[in-house]
Motif scaffolding. Structure first.
Motif, mmCIF file in Angstrom:
data_model
loop_
_atom_site.group_PDB
_atom_site.id
_atom_site.type_symbol
_atom_site.label_atom_id
_atom_site.label_comp_id
_atom_site.label_asym_id
_atom_site.label_seq_id
_atom_site.Cartn_x
_atom_site.Cartn_y
_atom_site.Cartn_z
ATOM 1 N N SER A 19 0.830 -1.212 0.000
ATOM 2 C CA SER A 19 0.000 0.000 0.000
ATOM 3 C C SER A 19 0.862 1.257 0.000
ATOM 4 N N LEU A 20 1.965 1.235 0.767
ATOM 5 C CA LEU A 20 2.877 2.388 0.772
ATOM 6 C C LEU A 20 3.553 2.558 -0.586
ATOM 7 N N ILE A 21 3.908 1.438 -1.203
ATOM 8 C CA ILE A 21 4.496 1.494 -2.543
ATOM 9 C C ILE A 21 3.490 2.085 -3.533
ATOM 10 N N TYR A 22 2.249 1.635 -3.431
ATOM 11 C CA TYR A 22 1.196 2.153 -4.301
ATOM 12 C C TYR A 22 0.987 3.644 -4.042
ATOM 13 N N TYR A 57 -5.062 -2.763 -0.310
ATOM 14 C CA TYR A 57 -3.959 -2.353 -1.185
ATOM 15 C C TYR A 57 -4.316 -1.084 -1.949
ATOM 16 N N ALA A 58 -5.565 -1.017 -2.392
ATOM 17 C CA ALA A 58 -6.014 0.146 -3.167
ATOM 18 C C ALA A 58 -6.159 1.396 -2.314
ATOM 19 N N LEU A 59 -5.876 1.300 -1.006
ATOM 20 C CA LEU A 59 -5.805 2.507 -0.181
ATOM 21 C C LEU A 59 -4.583 3.342 -0.540
ATOM 22 N N GLY A 60 -3.636 2.737 -1.276
ATOM 23 C CA GLY A 60 -2.435 3.468 -1.666
ATOM 24 C C GLY A 60 -2.710 4.793 -2.350
ATOM 25 N N PRO A 61 -3.545 4.820 -3.396
ATOM 26 C CA PRO A 61 -3.835 6.096 -4.054
ATOM 27 C C PRO A 61 -4.427 7.163 -3.141
#
Length: 464
Positions: A28-31, A152-156
């Motif tokens: 998530s941080l990478i995203y 994971y999509a919390l990244g954006p």
């Protein structure tokens, strides 16, 4: 949804919950890092426009087509690598590449150089998301996959919060060039941590599938044929691509719109953008995945109903937002719209991954991102920029807009001969209204996207 292969007992060592949490945190941080670098043009676009004397179309190209051209086209080759080689190595190298290119954006001396570096950011990020999707699907079972994808999509949204607020403040006080340097460097640190701490999971262990090895060398044509024969995939893809075209275009120009229409400075526009898109996106993405997994336990059609209802209901507040004269009300409506319009991610990719074998999943995600980013992220901002310029030209009645209003010194980036003069104000008004009407027109496309999500519902096997 149907799966590929015969059920077998899961093999291999399963990861503990602590490692899975770490994996999701890192990915998530990478995203988030990739999203900051991807959309940072939105945060500093107005400053670049004024500094380099650019049109809205050029800003749209920098924020859309320049990034998505290689990001989309190289996504499938990168995903093919991810289906064959170490995904941890590939994603670590990708992070380092896009971070370096982001830093170089702050050193660009003209539009051509900035365009070149933005192409480089897209090349680096091509190896990220499909690879991460493949890792997640091999760490989480089907019943938890939509939730994991949503986390994971919390990244954006996390990237939007950090990049927009922090980047906007840096741009306001130090200029847009140092802002690029600040957001680019953390990615290099993430690349090292990812390479040292993440591990390569066994492919297919979470699916109990016997065809993992048999599908090791499945051709791109074979994967494409499986996907395109599925009405569910086709309808989900159409909904996603059309929705992305509208949302990417609108989101890129929100800070510029807040500046031109309401007079917010870079820091204020960045903070509003970050909180609206970031927090709203985080809530919507999480709820979308959670609702789909929860309701989908008894009826798999919810994996299509969630994005359908989210998109259909989100159309109302996003359209109303561009009819407001008070920026507080506009921001509140955009916040609500973002919650609804962010619900599609987890359910959509969970449904799509259920159609293919494990060694096809990175390529499958890349195929979706190819269409979503080339058409959506590439075309959406570019189209809004083009439409904004055309409408502004039509609304401007004091001469040739492209000549009169692109002389430096004007207000809100709609340049006039003398700042704060009647001519400068006329340019500013045309620029502001042009962008308002372009974004309002774009929001109507969400109805089309919702139509395809609704059609997808009938193709889901509700009993599975």
């Amino acid at each position: 949804m149907e799966n590929v292969g015969k059920a077998l007992p899961a093999v291999g060592v399963k990861s503990g919950s602590r490692y899975r949490a770490w994996l999701l945190l890192m990915l998530s941080l990478i995203y988030a890092s990739s999203f900051i670098d991807r959309i940072f043009i939105a945060v500093v676009g107005q400053s670049i426009k004024v500094d380099m004397n650019l049109s809205d179309l050029q800003i749209g190209v920098l924020g859309g087509l320049a990034f998505s051209l290689f990001y989309a086209t190289l996504g499938i080759p990168m995903a093919r690598l991810a289906d064959r080689m170490s995904r941890v190595t590939l994603i670590s190298l990708s992070i380092a590449a896009w971070s370096v290119m982001t830093v170089l954006c702050g050193m660009a001396g003209n539009f051509a150089q900035l365009l070149l570096y933005r192409l480089g950011v897209g090349i680096g990020e091509a190896g990220s998301t499909p690879t991460a999707h493949s890792l997640i699907s091999d760490e989480f079972p089907e019943g938890r996959r939509a939730t994991a994808m949503a986390i994971y999509a919390l990244g954006p949204p996390l990237g939007a919060i950090g990049g927009a607020i922090g980047g906007g403040m840096i741009a306001q006080h130090f200029g847009w060039r140092p802002a690029f340097w600040v957001v680019g460097v953390p990615g290099l640190i993430l690349a090292i941590i990812a390479y040292l701490s993440l591990r390569e999971p066994e492919r297919g262990a979470m699916d109990r599938i016997s065809t993992v090895d048999a599908q090791r060398n499945a051709s791109l044509g074979t994967i494409a044929a499986i996907l395109l024969r599925s009405p569910l995939f086709v309808q989900l893809l159409l909904g996603t691509v059309i929705g992305a075209f509208a949302q990417y275009g609108i989101n890129l120009f929100i800070p510029a719109y807040l500046t031109r229409e309401f007079g917010l400075n870079a820091a204020q526009a960045g903070m509003t953008f970050g909180l609206t898109i970031g927090v709203g996106g985080a809530i919507g993405t999480t709820l979308g995945g959670w609702i789909a997994d929860r309701a989908g336990a008894s009826d798999k059609r919810w994996y299509a109903w969630v994005p359908a209802w989210g998109t259909l209901l989100g159309l109302v507040p996003v359209s109303l937002a561009f009819m407001q004269s008070d920026w507080h009300i506009a921001a509140g409506l955009l916040f609500l719209a973002t919650i609804l319009l962010s619900s599609w991610n987890g359910p959509t990719f969970a449904a799509i991954h259920g159609l293919v074998a494990p060694r096809m999943r990175a390529t499958t995600s890349a195929f979706v991102f190819l269409m979503m980013n080339f058409i959506g992220q590439g075309g959406g901002p570019t189209f809004i920029g083009f439409l904004s310029d055309r409408i502004a030209t039509h609304l401007f009645t004091d001469g040739d807009y492209s000549k009169v209003c692109r002389i430096p010194h004007g207000a809100h980036g709609a340049f006039g001969a003398v700042a704060n003069s009647p001519l400068a104000q006329a340019c500013a008004d045309a620029s502001s209204r042009g962008l308002r009407y372009a974004m309002l027109a774009m929001s109507l496309l969400l109805l089309w996207a919702a139509f395809h999500y609704i059609r997808a519902v009938r193709h889901v096997d509700k009993s599975r």
